[in-house]
Design a protein around this motif. Sequence first.
Motif, short mmCIF file in Angstrom:
data_model
loop_
_atom_site.label_atom_id
_atom_site.label_comp_id
_atom_site.label_asym_id
_atom_site.label_seq_id
_atom_site.Cartn_x
_atom_site.Cartn_y
_atom_site.Cartn_z
N GLU A 84 -2.57 6.09 -3.80
CA GLU A 84 -2.65 4.79 -3.15
C GLU A 84 -3.57 3.88 -3.95
O GLU A 84 -4.78 4.07 -3.99
N SER A 89 -5.31 -0.10 -0.54
CA SER A 89 -5.43 0.44 0.81
C SER A 89 -4.74 -0.49 1.81
O SER A 89 -4.31 -1.59 1.47
N LYS A 148 1.79 4.26 -3.23
CA LYS A 148 1.69 5.70 -3.08
C LYS A 148 3.01 6.37 -3.46
O LYS A 148 3.01 7.42 -4.10
N GLY A 196 0.81 -1.22 0.00
CA GLY A 196 0.00 0.00 0.00
C GLY A 196 0.84 1.26 0.00
O GLY A 196 0.69 2.12 -0.89
N PRO A 197 1.74 1.45 0.96
CA PRO A 197 2.59 2.64 0.93
C PRO A 197 3.52 2.70 -0.28
O PRO A 197 3.84 3.79 -0.77
#
Length: 139
Positions: free
Chosen positions: A51, A54, A45, A41-42
């Motif tokens: 993103e 999630s 991003k 997820g990160p």
Amino acid sequence: MTDVPGTGEADQANLRAPNLLYGMAAVKVVFILALLRVFVGPMTKDFFDKELISMPTWEWALCSLTPGILVFLARRPQDWASFAGERNFLRIPLSFYFLYGLAFAVFQGVWILWIAVAASIGTFVGIRYLNGKEAARDH
């Protein structure tokens, strides 16, 4: 006629041992996949400036159930004794599932992660119970 009484139990124990080792391998694989899931997820991003995936919710609760299922299946003293070398590793994913679940359940309000918290606590209690049962058997 040539069967010796009680050999069926030994055969049953010999059949269970490889299955429990496969179960431990499954716990390790699920833990590695859960770690990848947390960090994907990160990373999306960072790479794509938005993103795409999630943070884990319901799938984290499912992953946290795997160590508990393994402890439940290894509840016999001879099965639990076969995990002597793996017990410390089993605490690592449990701690991670517990801390992630608790942090996101409390601070983010993700209620489904309380399942992960409860499963981790239940598995910790199960490990403590089986360790105590083994210690009492040895004395």
